[in-house]
Scaffold this active site. Structure first.
Site, PDB file in Angstrom:
ATOM      1  N   CYS A 124      -6.689   3.891  14.428  1.00 41.77           N
ATOM      2  CA  CYS A 124      -7.468   5.047  14.874  1.00 41.77           C
ATOM      3  C   CYS A 124      -8.859   5.005  14.263  1.00 41.77           C
ATOM      4  O   CYS A 124      -9.786   5.612  14.784  1.00 41.77           O
ATOM      5  CB  CYS A 124      -6.754   6.338  14.543  1.00 41.77           C
ATOM      6  SG  CYS A 124      -6.229   6.394  12.861  1.00 41.77           S
ATOM      7  N   THR A 125      -9.012   4.272  13.170  1.00 41.49           N
ATOM      8  CA  THR A 125     -10.314   4.183  12.511  1.00 41.49           C
ATOM      9  C   THR A 125     -11.078   2.915  12.896  1.00 41.49           C
ATOM     10  O   THR A 125     -12.086   2.595  12.259  1.00 41.49           O
ATOM     11  CB  THR A 125     -10.125   4.191  10.976  1.00 41.49           C
ATOM     12  OG1 THR A 125      -9.100   3.245  10.670  1.00 41.49           O
ATOM     13  CG2 THR A 125      -9.740   5.554  10.453  1.00 41.49           C
ATOM     14  N   GLY A 184      -0.502  10.252  15.955  1.00 40.97           N
ATOM     15  CA  GLY A 184      -0.173   9.625  17.230  1.00 40.97           C
ATOM     16  C   GLY A 184      -1.263   9.883  18.245  1.00 40.97           C
ATOM     17  O   GLY A 184      -2.431  10.023  17.892  1.00 40.97           O
ATOM     18  N   ASP A 242      -2.341  11.636  22.340  1.00 39.41           N
ATOM     19  CA  ASP A 242      -2.614  12.922  22.989  1.00 39.41           C
ATOM     20  C   ASP A 242      -1.447  13.893  23.002  1.00 39.41           C
ATOM     21  O   ASP A 242      -1.643  15.102  23.097  1.00 39.41           O
ATOM     22  CB  ASP A 242      -3.014  12.669  24.445  1.00 39.41           C
ATOM     23  CG  ASP A 242      -4.510  12.421  24.539  1.00 39.41           C
ATOM     24  OD1 ASP A 242      -5.177  12.517  23.494  1.00 39.41           O
ATOM     25  OD2 ASP A 242      -4.982  12.117  25.655  1.00 39.41           O
ATOM     26  N   ASN A 247       1.450   2.110  14.636  1.00 39.68           N
ATOM     27  CA  ASN A 247       0.572   1.119  14.010  1.00 39.68           C
ATOM     28  C   ASN A 247       0.726   1.034  12.495  1.00 39.68           C
ATOM     29  O   ASN A 247       0.355   0.035  11.895  1.00 39.68           O
ATOM     30  CB  ASN A 247      -0.894   1.326  14.422  1.00 39.68           C
ATOM     31  CG  ASN A 247      -1.441   2.663  14.006  1.00 39.68           C
ATOM     32  OD1 ASN A 247      -0.693   3.550  13.610  1.00 39.68           O
ATOM     33  ND2 ASN A 247      -2.747   2.830  14.086  1.00 39.68           N
ATOM     34  N   TYR A 248       1.266   2.087  11.890  1.00 39.85           N
ATOM     35  CA  TYR A 248       1.612   2.053  10.459  1.00 39.85           C
ATOM     36  C   TYR A 248       2.960   2.747  10.275  1.00 39.85           C
ATOM     37  O   TYR A 248       3.026   3.825   9.683  1.00 39.85           O
ATOM     38  CB  TYR A 248       0.565   2.784   9.617  1.00 39.85           C
ATOM     39  CG  TYR A 248      -0.741   2.059   9.421  1.00 39.85           C
ATOM     40  CD1 TYR A 248      -0.880   1.106   8.406  1.00 39.85           C
ATOM     41  CD2 TYR A 248      -1.851   2.332  10.220  1.00 39.85           C
ATOM     42  CE1 TYR A 248      -2.081   0.448   8.210  1.00 39.85           C
ATOM     43  CE2 TYR A 248      -3.056   1.676  10.028  1.00 39.85           C
ATOM     44  CZ  TYR A 248      -3.173   0.735   9.020  1.00 39.85           C
ATOM     45  OH  TYR A 248      -4.360   0.088   8.822  1.00 39.85           O
ATOM     46  N   ARG A 306       0.848  -1.203   0.000  1.00 38.46           N
ATOM     47  CA  ARG A 306       0.000   0.000   0.000  1.00 38.46           C
ATOM     48  C   ARG A 306       0.884   1.254   0.000  1.00 38.46           C
ATOM     49  O   ARG A 306       0.548   2.275  -0.611  1.00 38.46           O
ATOM     50  CB  ARG A 306      -0.891  -0.039   1.249  1.00 38.46           C
ATOM     51  CG  ARG A 306      -1.740   1.178   1.478  1.00 38.46           C
ATOM     52  CD  ARG A 306      -2.544   1.027   2.771  1.00 38.46           C
ATOM     53  NE  ARG A 306      -3.362   2.205   3.038  1.00 38.46           N
ATOM     54  CZ  ARG A 306      -4.145   2.334   4.103  1.00 38.46           C
ATOM     55  NH1 ARG A 306      -4.241   1.361   4.994  1.00 38.46           N
ATOM     56  NH2 ARG A 306      -4.849   3.434   4.300  1.00 38.46           N
ATOM     57  N   LYS A 334      11.008  11.451  12.339  1.00 42.89           N
ATOM     58  CA  LYS A 334      11.251  10.835  13.655  1.00 42.89           C
ATOM     59  C   LYS A 334      10.388   9.587  13.700  1.00 42.89           C
ATOM     60  O   LYS A 334       9.176   9.668  13.896  1.00 42.89           O
ATOM     61  CB  LYS A 334      10.872  11.778  14.803  1.00 42.89           C
ATOM     62  CG  LYS A 334      11.338  11.221  16.145  1.00 42.89           C
ATOM     63  CD  LYS A 334      10.445  11.580  17.306  1.00 42.89           C
ATOM     64  CE  LYS A 334       9.362  10.615  17.646  1.00 42.89           C
ATOM     65  NZ  LYS A 334       9.682   9.229  17.984  1.00 42.89           N
ATOM     66  N   GLU A 368      -3.243  13.857  13.358  1.00 42.74           N
ATOM     67  CA  GLU A 368      -4.334  12.894  13.562  1.00 42.74           C
ATOM     68  C   GLU A 368      -4.032  12.184  14.864  1.00 42.74           C
ATOM     69  O   GLU A 368      -2.993  11.551  15.017  1.00 42.74           O
ATOM     70  CB  GLU A 368      -4.395  11.948  12.364  1.00 42.74           C
ATOM     71  CG  GLU A 368      -5.675  11.168  12.326  1.00 42.74           C
ATOM     72  CD  GLU A 368      -5.531   9.845  13.015  1.00 42.74           C
ATOM     73  OE1 GLU A 368      -5.969   9.760  14.183  1.00 42.74           O
ATOM     74  OE2 GLU A 368      -4.966   8.925  12.417  1.00 42.74           O
TER      75      GLU A 368
HETATM   76  O1  G3H Z   1      -4.500   4.388  12.831  1.00 40.48           O
HETATM   77  C1  G3H Z   1      -4.747   5.294  12.042  1.00 40.48           C
HETATM   78  C2  G3H Z   1      -4.750   5.034  10.605  1.00 40.48           C
HETATM   79  O2  G3H Z   1      -4.750   6.247   9.913  1.00 40.48           O
HETATM   80  C3  G3H Z   1      -5.893   4.143  10.178  1.00 40.48           C
HETATM   81  O3  G3H Z   1      -5.713   3.762   8.867  1.00 40.48           O
HETATM   82  O4  G3H Z   1      -8.028   3.055   8.297  1.00 40.48           O
HETATM   83  O5  G3H Z   1      -6.113   2.417   6.871  1.00 40.48           O
HETATM   84  O6  G3H Z   1      -6.402   1.391   9.118  1.00 40.48           O
HETATM   85  P1  G3H Z   1      -6.611   2.591   8.264  1.00 40.48           P
END
Ligand code: G3H
Length: 502
Positions: free
Chosen positions: A305-306, A252, A254, A174-175, A121, A197, A271
């Site tokens: 986060c989504t 990230g 808070d 997470n990404y 991706r 960073k 975000e």
């Molecule tokens: O964790 C936050 C990401 O922007 C979520 O991305 O909807 O592709 O998993 P995603």
């Protein structure tokens, strides 16, 4: 990976003698003068996975200086060449997908197949960004003065987008690859330099990404791309508040709220998470809703986060929905990322403890457990909670783990009111067969994106992506990021005033 780079291609970034990964500053792989390291743990084994440099303030200064010099060259490189350079990196990334995915498996416990998807991706994102940048940035405006009352046609205005300078990119664990390139690629196509960073967990994957830029060779000026690992508590603010920083792109938690106040007069894009509500109406296709709740709530063990973070279901269909969601949850496999399980260990013990705290609070306050709560180390079995109420912490907090709370509501308006009270208004979704109702609810929910009949998601990566309230600032997605990482420059040509008689 177990602490060492796995292929010749990546040899330079690992110092075998010390067992440490180096930072990438000014086109060179370096060990820090600090002689200090940041330790990365393997979330699955809970053992030390790798060590990266804890770079000093002087090294941060050097990286920013390098950025400024390289950017001066890069901004003059024709757009088509910048696009070619990015495409070259995308190609390298594809070639190295296995090794980079293995880093993600051991460093952030992402299932191997999902880790490979993240790398693919990312390559797709870079290529799209190269194309979109060509189109967007080749266009500008041409204005003549005589459209404005009282002026003559003696001024011509040329307006175009130019780079900001250096973009500080701070991606999350997470990404660590995809949300890194979602910042780097728009910055570079627009003519900026970048200082990355990397997140602590995910730093090694990030450094492997840096090597893909290095190996692209002299298509980039030395110093244009820097990956500097630091102890965030000591030098994170220094990096963000640095006078060499012209733009901050941060994903990230808070900590972003305080960073936003500290960075001053530069464009920022942030975000910071989401308490993404899933509203299931009385007339919803419950099979569809259940499928999306399972996928949306439990992919990557809910560490998105989504992710679906609360289900708000009409009481008349709640029993039927719970049954269908439970059936889906029971099919999820649990185990190690190497074995491609659906549910894998969460990122850290601290995170597992936080999730457990929310679950126990809900239990104590009377939530109904549709699944048995089970935890071994950082591995938490998928947990489905029914009859969650607003007095429970999980009704408001983001677990960032494999836990989905379900709250029964008397109608869509109650669901909307709950969703709108959350400070993390990133996305929401609405399941209904009535298109008018869908649009009405989308309008009523004050979140950055509302998905109709589908789980929240950031992608495809060219869609706008933004959070409201404490969930973020600015809008991301390839097109919006390119826009945000540029500024408008105008040149006005003043001509002799025309003489005419009417
Ligand atoms: O964790 C936050 C990401 O922007 C979520 O991305 O909807 O592709 O998993 P995603």
């Amino acid at each position: 990976m177990s602490g060492s780079a796995t292929t010749m291609f990546f040899n330079e970034l690992f110092d075998a003698a010390s067992g440490q990964y180096k930072s990438y500053i000014n086109g060179k792989w370096l060990r820090s003068c600090s002689n200090k390291v940041v330790t990365i743990m393997n979330p699955s084994t809970r053992e030390e996975q790798a060590k990266v440099q804890a770079c000093t303030r002087e090294e941060i200064d050097e990286a920013y200086e390098g950025c400024a010099k390289a950017q001066e060259v890069w901004r003059q490189v024709p757009l088509w060449k910048r696009a070619e350079a990015l495409r070259k990196v995308a190609g390298i990334l594809r070639e190295q997908r296995e090794t980079i995915a293995d880093c993600l498996v051991s460093e952030v416990a992402k299932a191997k197949k999902d880790s490979l998807s993240e790398v693919d991706r990312s390559a797709d994102l870079i290529e799209y960004c190269a194309e979109e940048g060509l189109r967007l940035l080749s266009k500008g405006d041409f204005l003549t003065s005589d459209a404005f009352k009282g002026t003559e046609r003696n001024k011509l205005c040329l307006s175009s987008r130019i780079p900001l300078g250096t973009v500080l990119c701070i991606p999350p664990f997470n990404y660590p690859v995809n949300l890194c390139v979602s910042k780097i690629a728009p910055a570079l196509i627009a003519g900026n330099a970048v200082l990355v960073k990397p997140p602590t967990q995910g730093a090694v994957a990030g450094l492997h990404l840096a090597q893909c830029f290095d190996k692209a060779g002299d298509v980039f000026p030395k110093g244009l791309v820097n990956f500097v690992t630091v102890k965030a508590s000591e030098n994170g603010d220094y990096m963000a508040q640095h006078p060499g920083n012209d733009c901050l792109s941060f994903t990230g938690g808070d900590v972003g709220l305080s960073l936003a106040k500290k960075v001053g007069m530069i464009p920022i894009q942030m975000e910071l998470g989401g308490k993404d509500a899933c509203i299931v109406c009385e007339d919803a296709d419950l099979d569809l809703a259940a499928k999306h709740i399972v996928k949306g709530g439990f992919s990557y063990s809910g560490q998105r986060c989504t992710a679906v973070k609360i289900v708000l279901v009409h009481e008349s269909v709640a029993d039927a929905l719970c049954e269908k969601v439970l059936a889906g949850v029971q099919k999820l496999t649990v185990g190690m990322p190497e074995d491609n399980k659906n549910i894998t260990p969460v990122i850290s013990e601290q995170s597992a403890n936080f999730i457990e705290g929310l679950v126990l609070d809900a239990k104590q306050k009377g939530a109904k457990f549709l699944t048995e709560y089970k935890r071994e180390g950082n591995l938490i079995w998928p947990t489905l909670l029914d009859r969650v109420r607003p007095d429970m912490d999980i009704a408001w907090e983001e677990p960032f783990g494999p836990v989905v709370p379900i709250m029964r509501v008397t109608g869509a308006d109650e669901a909307v009111a709950h969703a709108n009270k959350s400070r993390l208004a990133l996305q929401a979704c609405v399941f209904t067969k009535d298109v008018d109702n869908a649009i009405r609810l989308s309008d009523a929910v004050r979140a950055g994106t509302v998905q109709i009949n589908g789980a929240p998601a950031r992608g495809p990566d060219h869609f706008p992506f933004q959070g409201f309230r404490d969930s973020g600032i600015g809008s991301q997605g390839i097109v919006n990021s390119i826009g945000m990482m540029t500024k408008t420059k105008t040149t006005v040509i003043n001509l002799p005033t025309p003489s005419y008689t009417v």
